[in-house]
Design an enzyme around this catalytic site. Structure first.
Site, PDB file in Angstrom:
ATOM      1  N   TYR A  91       0.773  -1.377  -0.211  1.00 17.59           N
ATOM      2  CA  TYR A  91      -0.070  -0.057   0.054  1.00 17.59           C
ATOM      3  C   TYR A  91       1.153   1.527  -0.007  1.00 17.59           C
ATOM      4  O   TYR A  91       1.769   0.800  -0.648  1.00 17.59           O
ATOM      5  CB  TYR A  91      -0.985   0.142   0.679  1.00 17.59           C
ATOM      6  CG  TYR A  91      -2.223   0.793   1.640  1.00 17.59           C
ATOM      7  CD1 TYR A  91      -2.877   0.925   0.440  1.00 17.59           C
ATOM      8  CD2 TYR A  91      -1.727   1.397   2.856  1.00 17.59           C
ATOM      9  CE1 TYR A  91      -4.068   2.487   0.714  1.00 17.59           C
ATOM     10  CE2 TYR A  91      -3.202   2.076   2.958  1.00 17.59           C
ATOM     11  CZ  TYR A  91      -3.874   2.651   2.061  1.00 17.59           C
ATOM     12  OH  TYR A  91      -4.982   3.496   2.243  1.00 17.59           O
ATOM     13  N   ARG A 144      -6.355  10.156 -10.641  1.00 13.55           N
ATOM     14  CA  ARG A 144      -5.825  10.598  -9.935  1.00 13.55           C
ATOM     15  C   ARG A 144      -5.182   9.550  -8.124  1.00 13.55           C
ATOM     16  O   ARG A 144      -5.911   9.185  -7.221  1.00 13.55           O
ATOM     17  CB  ARG A 144      -6.786  11.545  -9.129  1.00 13.55           C
ATOM     18  CG  ARG A 144      -5.753  12.784  -7.993  1.00 13.55           C
ATOM     19  CD  ARG A 144      -6.155  12.708  -7.058  1.00 13.55           C
ATOM     20  NE  ARG A 144      -5.729  11.812  -6.148  1.00 13.55           N
ATOM     21  CZ  ARG A 144      -5.979  11.654  -5.096  1.00 13.55           C
ATOM     22  NH1 ARG A 144      -7.345  12.263  -4.106  1.00 13.55           N
ATOM     23  NH2 ARG A 144      -6.093  10.283  -4.117  1.00 13.55           N
ATOM     24  N   LYS A 162      -5.779  -1.832  -1.952  1.00 11.05           N
ATOM     25  CA  LYS A 162      -6.878  -1.937  -1.212  1.00 11.05           C
ATOM     26  C   LYS A 162      -7.504  -3.137  -0.709  1.00 11.05           C
ATOM     27  O   LYS A 162      -8.259  -3.602   0.483  1.00 11.05           O
ATOM     28  CB  LYS A 162      -7.943  -0.900  -1.632  1.00 11.05           C
ATOM     29  CG  LYS A 162      -7.268   0.884  -2.528  1.00 11.05           C
ATOM     30  CD  LYS A 162      -7.712   1.272  -0.940  1.00 11.05           C
ATOM     31  CE  LYS A 162      -6.856   3.129  -0.687  1.00 11.05           C
ATOM     32  NZ  LYS A 162      -7.280   3.619   0.326  1.00 11.05           N
ATOM     33  N   GLU A 233     -12.628   4.614  -6.092  1.00  9.65           N
ATOM     34  CA  GLU A 233     -10.628   5.275  -5.609  1.00  9.65           C
ATOM     35  C   GLU A 233     -10.498   6.205  -6.317  1.00  9.65           C
ATOM     36  O   GLU A 233     -10.372   5.634  -7.742  1.00  9.65           O
ATOM     37  CB  GLU A 233     -11.006   3.590  -4.878  1.00  9.65           C
ATOM     38  CG  GLU A 233      -8.932   4.017  -4.440  1.00  9.65           C
ATOM     39  CD  GLU A 233      -9.700   4.243  -3.132  1.00  9.65           C
ATOM     40  OE1 GLU A 233      -9.999   3.639  -2.097  1.00  9.65           O
ATOM     41  OE2 GLU A 233      -8.487   4.784  -2.424  1.00  9.65           O
ATOM     42  N   ASP A 234      -9.933   7.018  -6.524  1.00 11.21           N
ATOM     43  CA  ASP A 234      -8.458   7.932  -6.926  1.00 11.21           C
ATOM     44  C   ASP A 234      -9.367   8.083  -8.160  1.00 11.21           C
ATOM     45  O   ASP A 234      -8.789   8.421  -9.040  1.00 11.21           O
ATOM     46  CB  ASP A 234      -7.421   6.837  -6.933  1.00 11.21           C
ATOM     47  CG  ASP A 234      -6.648   6.922  -6.146  1.00 11.21           C
ATOM     48  OD1 ASP A 234      -6.870   7.526  -4.551  1.00 11.21           O
ATOM     49  OD2 ASP A 234      -5.252   6.572  -5.727  1.00 11.21           O
ATOM     50  N   ASP A 256     -13.458   6.642  -0.359  1.00  4.90           N
ATOM     51  CA  ASP A 256     -12.598   6.270   0.656  1.00  4.90           C
ATOM     52  C   ASP A 256     -11.973   7.543   0.536  1.00  4.90           C
ATOM     53  O   ASP A 256     -11.906   8.354   1.517  1.00  4.90           O
ATOM     54  CB  ASP A 256     -12.066   5.444  -0.271  1.00  4.90           C
ATOM     55  CG  ASP A 256     -10.515   5.278   1.107  1.00  4.90           C
ATOM     56  OD1 ASP A 256     -11.070   5.470   2.665  1.00  4.90           O
ATOM     57  OD2 ASP A 256      -9.455   5.317   0.819  1.00  4.90           O
ATOM     58  N   ASP A 257     -11.227   8.499  -1.203  1.00  2.24           N
ATOM     59  CA  ASP A 257     -10.383   9.185  -0.739  1.00  2.24           C
ATOM     60  C   ASP A 257     -11.937  10.891   0.083  1.00  2.24           C
ATOM     61  O   ASP A 257     -10.694  11.782   0.252  1.00  2.24           O
ATOM     62  CB  ASP A 257     -10.601   9.841  -2.236  1.00  2.24           C
ATOM     63  CG  ASP A 257      -9.788   9.080  -3.012  1.00  2.24           C
ATOM     64  OD1 ASP A 257      -8.716   8.116  -2.805  1.00  2.24           O
ATOM     65  OD2 ASP A 257     -10.656   8.553  -4.398  1.00  2.24           O
ATOM     66  N   ASN A 401      -0.071  12.957   0.171  1.00  2.00           N
ATOM     67  CA  ASN A 401       0.976  11.474  -0.113  1.00  2.00           C
ATOM     68  C   ASN A 401       1.577  11.905  -1.939  1.00  2.00           C
ATOM     69  O   ASN A 401       0.710  12.534  -2.716  1.00  2.00           O
ATOM     70  CB  ASN A 401      -0.253  10.019  -0.358  1.00  2.00           C
ATOM     71  CG  ASN A 401      -0.411  10.787   1.269  1.00  2.00           C
ATOM     72  OD1 ASN A 401       0.557   9.983   2.650  1.00  2.00           O
ATOM     73  ND2 ASN A 401      -2.021  10.038   1.013  1.00  2.00           N
ATOM     74  N   ASN A 443      -3.450   6.940   8.401  1.00  2.00           N
ATOM     75  CA  ASN A 443      -3.630   5.871   7.156  1.00  2.00           C
ATOM     76  C   ASN A 443      -5.592   5.131   7.384  1.00  2.00           C
ATOM     77  O   ASN A 443      -5.983   5.332   8.532  1.00  2.00           O
ATOM     78  CB  ASN A 443      -2.939   5.170   7.415  1.00  2.00           C
ATOM     79  CG  ASN A 443      -2.594   4.558   6.627  1.00  2.00           C
ATOM     80  OD1 ASN A 443      -3.419   4.408   5.188  1.00  2.00           O
ATOM     81  ND2 ASN A 443      -1.530   3.975   5.695  1.00  2.00           N
TER      82      ASN A 443
HETATM   83  P1  NAD Z   1      -7.511  17.151  -4.435  1.00  2.00           P
HETATM   84  O1  NAD Z   1      -7.140  17.507  -6.550  1.00  2.00           O
HETATM   85  O2  NAD Z   1      -8.983  17.005  -5.135  1.00  2.00           O
HETATM   86  O3  NAD Z   1      -7.439  18.858  -3.488  1.00  2.00           O
HETATM   87  C1  NAD Z   1      -6.338  19.055  -3.939  1.00  2.00           C
HETATM   88  C2  NAD Z   1      -6.419  20.077  -3.578  1.00  2.00           C
HETATM   89  O4  NAD Z   1      -5.709  21.383  -3.378  1.00  2.00           O
HETATM   90  C3  NAD Z   1      -6.958  21.318  -4.066  1.00  2.00           C
HETATM   91  O5  NAD Z   1      -8.593  21.583  -4.211  1.00  2.00           O
HETATM   92  C4  NAD Z   1      -6.225  22.223  -5.049  1.00  2.00           C
HETATM   93  O6  NAD Z   1      -7.046  23.167  -5.467  1.00  2.00           O
HETATM   94  C5  NAD Z   1      -5.790  22.671  -4.375  1.00  2.00           C
HETATM   95  N1  NAD Z   1      -4.321  22.942  -4.038  1.00  2.00           N
HETATM   96  C6  NAD Z   1      -3.345  23.485  -5.021  1.00  2.00           C
HETATM   97  N2  NAD Z   1      -2.540  24.165  -4.502  1.00  2.00           N
HETATM   98  C7  NAD Z   1      -2.530  24.594  -3.534  1.00  2.00           C
HETATM   99  C8  NAD Z   1      -1.878  25.804  -2.910  1.00  2.00           C
HETATM  100  N3  NAD Z   1      -0.927  26.498  -3.517  1.00  2.00           N
HETATM  101  N4  NAD Z   1      -2.415  26.143  -2.190  1.00  2.00           N
HETATM  102  C9  NAD Z   1      -3.557  25.831  -1.447  1.00  2.00           C
HETATM  103  N5  NAD Z   1      -4.743  24.847  -2.110  1.00  2.00           N
HETATM  104  C10 NAD Z   1      -4.256  24.076  -2.653  1.00  2.00           C
HETATM  105  O7  NAD Z   1      -7.330  15.672  -4.219  1.00  2.00           O
HETATM  106  P2  NAD Z   1      -7.426  15.495  -2.554  1.00  2.00           P
HETATM  107  O8  NAD Z   1      -7.861  14.131  -3.365  1.00  2.00           O
HETATM  108  O9  NAD Z   1      -8.353  16.427  -1.591  1.00  2.00           O
HETATM  109  O10 NAD Z   1      -5.565  14.860  -1.925  1.00  2.00           O
HETATM  110  C11 NAD Z   1      -4.889  16.075  -2.045  1.00  2.00           C
HETATM  111  C12 NAD Z   1      -4.272  15.298  -0.982  1.00  2.00           C
HETATM  112  O11 NAD Z   1      -4.189  14.792   0.413  1.00  2.00           O
HETATM  113  C13 NAD Z   1      -3.106  13.772  -2.293  1.00  2.00           C
HETATM  114  O12 NAD Z   1      -2.302  14.796  -1.845  1.00  2.00           O
HETATM  115  C14 NAD Z   1      -3.395  12.890  -0.786  1.00  2.00           C
HETATM  116  O13 NAD Z   1      -2.614  12.080  -1.660  1.00  2.00           O
HETATM  117  C15 NAD Z   1      -3.653  13.340  -0.270  1.00  2.00           C
HETATM  118  N6  NAD Z   1      -4.607  12.724   1.140  1.00  2.00           N
HETATM  119  C16 NAD Z   1      -4.390  12.208   2.400  1.00  2.00           C
HETATM  120  C17 NAD Z   1      -4.833  10.775   2.923  1.00  2.00           C
HETATM  121  C18 NAD Z   1      -4.407  10.881   4.093  1.00  2.00           C
HETATM  122  O14 NAD Z   1      -3.094  10.516   4.522  1.00  2.00           O
HETATM  123  N7  NAD Z   1      -5.143   9.516   5.131  1.00  2.00           N
HETATM  124  C19 NAD Z   1      -5.995  10.572   2.045  1.00  2.00           C
HETATM  125  C20 NAD Z   1      -6.862  11.297   0.997  1.00  2.00           C
HETATM  126  C21 NAD Z   1      -5.993  11.855   0.598  1.00  2.00           C
END
Ligand code: NAD
Length: 537
Positions: A91, A144, A162, A233-234, A256-257, A401, A443
């Site tokens: 993972y 994504r 997953k 997912e993603d 899940d996201d 991530n 996580n």
């Molecule tokens: P997403 O693309 O839907 O959202 C990202 C957001 O960040 C967008 O709205 C974008 O406009 C914004 N953004 C980009 N640049 C920016 C900046 N400079 N300042 C402020 N905002 C900015 O993606 P997501 O699914 O929401 O995931 C975002 C991140 O969270 C990814 O890196 C993902 O790996 C991480 N994530 C972590 C976990 C976890 O830790 N459990 C779970 C899900 C997602």
């Protein structure tokens, strides 16, 4: 094909050297196997040594994928018995590289690739009797993948990874699980131009054609496996929330996201707040990144505060959201409908238009800062020091991530706050000695296997927001007594059982359950499968 060869080539029936003498007699396996009769334990030992001899985690990932495709029971036994060491390989983070290099290591089929040119064959592709037992599906369109962008058909690595955790943590038998990749093309030109790329070489299909394809897929799944659970997912931001809303009444499903991330982030936050003694309603929360994860977290936080007795406006007032064009203010930003819910009222923060993070932090004095922007280094030293100047134990979760995209490294956060920061990260990082509270990996694996298990055990007709809230609370309670904010990963199977129990109970309370019992924990525990060989038939 002879029965002997069938037994050896199906990863669900192959036992390698562990076929007994009696099975070798009965199925004419003699000669196809060496004379030694092994056990699951001796096989795990052999594989463990081979894994240890490999030079890096990507090679280990590739080795484990091969093992999964040749002997699935052994693969799952190995993962379950070494979860701490192998979770970061099967993972995040290694699975990310697994997706990027999926075509390079592709050997045997696993799961279903439903490609757009085959759209008229979806039903036929799902019809294979091998899938009769399926109870849970993880599906992606690969657009994504983690923070790595469009990986096209290589995104299949995520549903496979997953679902490995559905087994390791949620006790699902692998024969009940199906990874699916919707191959609608890729906008990643590097992949399209790679002669080894295994996917459909076409730009992504979008708009009404894309929706019609997903509609046909959902309808076919609902018909083929009524009552089964589907985890989205993603999918990219624009599709993630939209597809969930569009289909959540048609089949038992969750994203899940959005929802899993929200539940694990809120569960970890509730656990952190038990240490600071300050209730949720008294926090000032800064959400950095208002995409799928950020808006999901914000919405669940509001639901949690409403459950504490706050009205919607008071709950919203605790949240300050920042996206790529700054602090979200009424009528001032180009953001999604979901993100607009977190806009600060007009006039309230006009002076913060165009302000950087440190200036916003100095003005808002957040007690909690959550990063889900995918922007490496966005939590600057100035911003973190400003936060730590106003709050005794700042709660800081750089969740993006992989590790290279995290908003800040935990060792830096700890240094800038003299160890006072309570830190949660999305990816694993080395331990930080100076941190007063050990750094926690926030996580989603703490949530999704349990939610799936609980929803299916209850025969739920849907997965409600309250079921996710119940999972977050159960997780925070399960963390009581742990030194970090969440239980250790070695306890993940027990966490899944605890979460599943809370989810099933909430399904009953929400009137969504079709199964009744007065002891969910015992009932669910009895459903959980442990990797061991069954007698060959
Ligand atoms: P997403 O693309 O839907 O959202 C990202 C957001 O960040 C967008 O709205 C974008 O406009 C914004 N953004 C980009 N640049 C920016 C900046 N400079 N300042 C402020 N905002 C900015 O993606 P997501 O699914 O929401 O995931 C975002 C991140 O969270 C990814 O890196 C993902 O790996 C991480 N994530 C972590 C976990 C976890 O830790 N459990 C779970 C899900 C997602």
């Amino acid at each position: 094909m002879s029965r002997a060869r069938e037994l050896l080539s199906d990863p669900l029936t192959n036992k390698g050297t562990a076929f007994t003498e009696e099975e070798r007699d009965r199925f004419r396996l003699h000669g196809l196997l060496p004379p030694h009769v092994g056990t699951l334990e001796s096989q795990m030992e052999r594989r463990w040594r081979a894994l240890g001899a490999l030079p890096d985690n990507f090679q280990r990932y590739s080795f484990l994928r091969d093992l999964q495709d040749s002997n699935e029971i052994l693969f799952h036994a190995l993962v379950a018995n070494n979860i701490e060491a192998l979770l970061p390989i099967v993972y995040t983070p290694t699975v990310g590289e697994g997706c990027q290099r999926f075509s390079e290591i592709w050997r045997r089929p696993r799961g279903l690739f439903l490609s757009y040119p085959n759209r008229h064959r979806i039903k036929e592709m799902l019809a294979d009797p091998a899938y009769d037992r399926v109870r849970a599906i993880v599906v992606s369109d690969g657009e994504r993948i983690l923070g790595l962008g469009d990986q096209g058909a290589g995104g299949m690595g995520i549903p496979i990874g997953k679902l490995a955790l559905y087994t390791a943590c949620g006790g699902f038998h692998p024969g009940e699980l199906l990874p699916i990749l919707l191959d609608v093309g890729t906008d990643n030109a590097r992949l399209r131009n790679d002669p080894l790329y295994i996917g459909w070489r076409h730009e992504r299909v979008r708009g009404p054609d894309y929706d019609a394809f997903v509609d046909a897929f959902v309808a076919a799944v609902a018909e083929r496996w009524p009552g089964a659970l589907l985890q989205w997912e993603d999918f990219a931001g624009a599709n993630a929330a939209r597809l969930l809303d569009r289909h959540r009444d048609q089949l038992l499903s969750f994203n899940d996201d959005i929802q899993g991330t929200a539940a694990v982030a809120v569960g970890t936050l509730l656990s952190a707040m038990r240490r600071t003694g300050r209730p949720l309603s008294a926090q000032r929360i800064l959400l950095f990144g208002a995409g799928a994860a950020g808006t999901g977290i914000g919405s669940l936080l509001i639901a949690a505060m409403r459950a504490e007795g706050l009205d919607e406006a008071a709950a919203r007032a605790t949240i300050w959201a920042i996206d790529r064009d700054g602090l979200i203010r009424e009528g001032a930003n180009q953001v999604s409908e979901a993100a607009r819910r977190f806009a600060r009222p007009a006039g309230e923060a006009d002076d913060l238009a165009g302000a950087d993070l440190a200036t916003i932090v100095a003005r808002v004095a957040p007690t909690v800062m959550i990063g889900v922007s995918g922007q490496s280094g966005a939590f600057t030293e100035d911003a973190v020091r400003a936060m730590a100047a106003a709050v005794d134990r700042p709660i800081i979760f750089p969740l993006s991530n992989p590790a290279s995209h995290a908003e800040a490294r935990p060792d830096m956060l700890s240094a800038w706050t003299e160890g006072r920061a309570i830190i949660g990260t999305g990816s694993p990082f080395p331990p930080v000695k100076a941190a007063l509270t050990p750094v926690t990996q926030v996580n989603n694996v703490y949530i999704f296997p349990g939610v799936a298990l609980g929803a299916l055990a209850a025969g739920a007709r849907g997965v409600s927001d309250a079921m996710f809230m119940a999972s977050a609370r159960a997780l925070a309670e399960a963390a009581d007594g742990a030194s970090a904010l969440l239980p250790p990963v070695t306890a993940l199977r027990d966490v899944a059982l605890t979460v599943a129990t809370a989810v099933a109970e909430q399904a009953v309370a929400d009137g969504l359950a079709t199964v009744a019992t007065d002891d969910w924990r015992t009932r669910i525990a009895a459903m959980m499968w442990t990797p061991e060989y069954a007698a060959a038939e």
